[in-house]
Design an enzyme around this catalytic site. Structure first.
Site, PDB file in Angstrom:
ATOM      1  N   ARG A 126       0.837  -1.220   0.000  1.00  0.00           N
ATOM      2  CA  ARG A 126       0.000   0.000   0.000  1.00  0.00           C
ATOM      3  C   ARG A 126       0.865   1.262   0.000  1.00  0.00           C
ATOM      4  NH1 ARG A 126      -4.836   0.901   4.244  1.00  0.00           N
ATOM      5  NH2 ARG A 126      -3.239   0.663   5.863  1.00  0.00           N
ATOM      6  N   ARG A 159       2.867   3.758   4.875  1.00  0.00           N
ATOM      7  CA  ARG A 159       2.544   4.069   6.264  1.00  0.00           C
ATOM      8  C   ARG A 159       3.450   3.294   7.207  1.00  0.00           C
ATOM      9  NH1 ARG A 159      -3.909   3.571   6.777  1.00  0.00           N
ATOM     10  NH2 ARG A 159      -3.233   2.716   8.774  1.00  0.00           N
TER      11      ARG A 159
END
Ligand code: ADP
Ligand code: AMP
Length: 218
Positions: A126, A159
């Protein structure tokens, strides 16, 4: 339309909430995105939330509930899709009380189902635009240019809590603290379960189908 997206981290809630927001003009309320914005701005809430988020634990209910109430007050009459909230039964109860005070009701709660091994795969690939929250995946949904958002040309980042150790912790926290929320809404007849292992386009299609059925039943 007032919706909640439930499901483990990486199930595709944010991806689909963005699609619905753009399609129906409803407001996407993502508590994770809101908290990351508070951290970037260095607010008191951001500082209070930081340690919990880094460890993959939940931020205390009272902080989250106060934040959500401010978001609900800012909505005016607009519809919303919440992604990442509620994550505990106490949050679900507080949301019910806030909605009742406003005379609003939830239309539907959608549960995104994806097995853990696929979640781990998705989260490890991601990339997000920290400014807008737009989500990509280097395997399943890559940006046109690596590291650059197609929409606004801004930089994409990974992240810190998508590291494998933290992902494992977040999946445990989901099973222990958020699965009871699934039962909370199932008991109220609000839950629709979605097989979210398929492609982004197929999941959107299923989701729109479920929402059309909901409207027809009203
Ligand atoms: P959540 O908000 O539930 O944590 P995201 O929407 O951020 O999940 O999606 C997690 C990752 O999986 C992102 O990299 C996203 O691009 C990707 N993704 C989302 N939906 C799908 C899908 N249906 N198939 C494959 N990858 C997906
Ligand atoms: P998310 O972007 O939804 O994956 O959330 C990232 C992190 O923010 C979580 O691991 C929690 O630390 C925190 N968080 C987001 N939403 C909530 C919530 N509703 N309750 C408690 N903590 C939350």
């Amino acid at each position: 339309m007032r919706l909640i997206f439930l499901g483990p981290p990486g199930a595709g809630k944010g991806t689909q909430a963005q699609v619905l927001g753009e399609r129906f003009g409803i407001v996407q309320i993502s508590t994770g995105d809101l908290l990351r914005r508070h951290r970037a701005e260095g607010t008191e809430l951001g500082k209070a939330a930081e340690g919990y988020m880094q460890r993959g634990e939940l931020v205390p209910d009272e902080l989250i509930i106060a934040m959500i109430e401010r978001e609900l007050d800012a909505l005016g009459g607009r519809g919303f899709v919440m992604d990442g909230f509620p994550r505990t039964v106490a949050q679900a109860e507080a949301l019910d009380a806030s909605l009742a005070r406003k005379g609003w009701a939830l239309d539907r709660v959608i549960l995104f189902r994806v097995p853990d091994d696929e979640l781990v795969r998705r989260l490890s690939a991601r990339w997000v635009n920290p400014r807008t929250g737009r989500v990509y995946n280097t395997i399943t949904n890559p940006p046109r240019t690596a590291g650059i958002d197609d929409e606004d040309g801004g930089p994409l980042v990974q992240r810190e809590d998508d590291r494998p150790e933290t992902v494992a912790r977040r999946l445990r926290v989901y099973a222990e603290q958020t699965l009871p929320v699934v039962e909370y809404y199932r008991a109220r007849g609000l839950l629709t379960e979605l097989d979210a292992t398929r492609s982004v386009g197929e999941v959107t299609h299923e989701l729109l189908h479920a929402l059309r059925q909901e409207r027809a039943a009203q």
